[in-house]
Design a protein around this motif. Sequence first.
Motif, PDB file in Angstrom:
ATOM      1  N   ARG A 112      40.659  50.621  18.354  1.00 10.40           N
ATOM      2  CA  ARG A 112      39.613  51.656  18.399  1.00 10.40           C
ATOM      3  C   ARG A 112      38.540  51.254  19.416  1.00 10.40           C
ATOM      4  O   ARG A 112      38.079  52.070  20.211  1.00 10.40           O
ATOM      5  N   VAL A 113      38.151  49.995  19.376  1.00  6.55           N
ATOM      6  CA  VAL A 113      37.138  49.486  20.307  1.00  6.55           C
ATOM      7  C   VAL A 113      37.687  49.503  21.724  1.00  6.55           C
ATOM      8  O   VAL A 113      36.988  49.889  22.670  1.00  6.55           O
ATOM      9  N   PHE A 114      38.952  49.114  21.888  1.00 11.10           N
ATOM     10  CA  PHE A 114      39.555  49.114  23.220  1.00 11.10           C
ATOM     11  C   PHE A 114      39.542  50.521  23.816  1.00 11.10           C
ATOM     12  O   PHE A 114      39.173  50.711  24.972  1.00 11.10           O
ATOM     13  N   SER A 115      39.922  51.488  23.026  1.00 14.61           N
ATOM     14  CA  SER A 115      39.917  52.875  23.490  1.00 14.61           C
ATOM     15  C   SER A 115      38.510  53.318  23.884  1.00 14.61           C
ATOM     16  O   SER A 115      38.313  53.950  24.918  1.00 14.61           O
ATOM     17  N   PHE A 116      37.537  52.954  23.077  1.00 14.54           N
ATOM     18  CA  PHE A 116      36.150  53.318  23.332  1.00 14.54           C
ATOM     19  C   PHE A 116      35.609  52.652  24.602  1.00 14.54           C
ATOM     20  O   PHE A 116      34.942  53.285  25.415  1.00 14.54           O
ATOM     21  N   ILE A 117      35.902  51.376  24.775  1.00 14.99           N
ATOM     22  CA  ILE A 117      35.273  50.589  25.845  1.00 14.99           C
ATOM     23  C   ILE A 117      35.874  50.887  27.217  1.00 14.99           C
ATOM     24  O   ILE A 117      35.262  50.582  28.246  1.00 14.99           O
ATOM     25  N   LYS A 118      37.066  51.505  27.263  1.00 11.96           N
ATOM     26  CA  LYS A 118      37.712  51.783  28.557  1.00 11.96           C
ATOM     27  C   LYS A 118      36.819  52.613  29.487  1.00 11.96           C
ATOM     28  O   LYS A 118      36.793  52.371  30.685  1.00 11.96           O
ATOM     29  N   GLY A 119      36.102  53.568  28.941  1.00 13.57           N
ATOM     30  CA  GLY A 119      35.196  54.373  29.763  1.00 13.57           C
ATOM     31  C   GLY A 119      34.096  53.540  30.401  1.00 13.57           C
ATOM     32  O   GLY A 119      33.679  53.806  31.533  1.00 13.57           O
ATOM     33  N   PHE A 120      33.652  52.511  29.700  1.00 15.70           N
ATOM     34  CA  PHE A 120      32.621  51.624  30.232  1.00 15.70           C
ATOM     35  C   PHE A 120      33.173  50.772  31.372  1.00 15.70           C
ATOM     36  O   PHE A 120      32.454  50.457  32.319  1.00 15.70           O
ATOM     37  N   ILE A 121      34.440  50.402  31.277  1.00 14.51           N
ATOM     38  CA  ILE A 121      35.078  49.633  32.358  1.00 14.51           C
ATOM     39  C   ILE A 121      35.067  50.465  33.636  1.00 14.51           C
ATOM     40  O   ILE A 121      34.664  49.981  34.703  1.00 14.51           O
ATOM     41  N   ASP A 122      35.489  51.708  33.532  1.00 20.85           N
ATOM     42  CA  ASP A 122      35.495  52.604  34.701  1.00 20.85           C
ATOM     43  C   ASP A 122      34.088  52.801  35.253  1.00 20.85           C
ATOM     44  O   ASP A 122      33.881  52.805  36.469  1.00 20.85           O
ATOM     45  N   GLU A 123      33.122  52.952  34.376  1.00 21.33           N
ATOM     46  CA  GLU A 123      31.727  53.151  34.772  1.00 21.33           C
ATOM     47  C   GLU A 123      31.216  51.952  35.564  1.00 21.33           C
ATOM     48  O   GLU A 123      30.502  52.104  36.549  1.00 21.33           O
ATOM     49  N   GLN A 124      31.599  50.745  35.142  1.00 27.36           N
ATOM     50  CA  GLN A 124      31.103  49.549  35.815  1.00 27.36           C
ATOM     51  C   GLN A 124      31.640  49.413  37.235  1.00 27.36           C
ATOM     52  O   GLN A 124      30.940  48.896  38.104  1.00 27.36           O
ATOM     53  N   VAL A 125      32.839  49.882  37.486  1.00 27.66           N
ATOM     54  CA  VAL A 125      33.367  49.873  38.858  1.00 27.66           C
ATOM     55  C   VAL A 125      32.438  50.700  39.740  1.00 27.66           C
ATOM     56  O   VAL A 125      32.027  50.263  40.821  1.00 27.66           O
ATOM     57  N   GLU A 126      32.071  51.880  39.261  1.00 30.49           N
ATOM     58  CA  GLU A 126      31.171  52.765  40.008  1.00 30.49           C
ATOM     59  C   GLU A 126      29.785  52.145  40.163  1.00 30.49           C
ATOM     60  O   GLU A 126      29.187  52.203  41.241  1.00 30.49           O
TER      61      GLU A 126
END
Length: 159
Positions: A112-126
């Motif tokens: 559940r946390v992995f699914s949630f945190i994936k958006g933050f990973i993408d955001e950090q690239v930007e």
Amino acid sequence: MSKVLDLLNEQMNFEYESAYIYKAMAAYTDRLELDGFTHWFDSQVKEEIEHGEAIKHFLQEVGYDVRYKAIAEPQYDYESLVDVFKAALAHEKEVSRRIYEIAELAKEEDLRVFSFIKGFIDEQVEEEDTVGKIVTRLERINGNWGGIYILDHELGYRK
């Protein structure tokens, strides 16, 4: 309590601390009367608070008892605009490091946390790309006020 949820709670607090850091950076650029830079940092503040709130809501949804921590006093003075943006870039890299740590543990402990945190990973690239490009432009401008005012104008249009 699970270790990954504890780390996510720490990240929630770090997002609020990030807002505080960016607020101090906005105060620095405001003292220089650079409204566009100040607007850019104020937009970062709002974004970091939104991230903290998103994490808080997720934690509450999974039944975690959210804990708030004290926020340290941020740095207020910088040598230059390049210096303040290099500090912002270093900060974003630390945010990324923390997010990646949560994601790695979440793969093993809580999907559940992995699914949630994936958006933050993408955001950090930007985030790292955007701040890195501002650092590069400021280094090229090399303190030239004409260039600074042009960039200030551009940053004032950030949504």
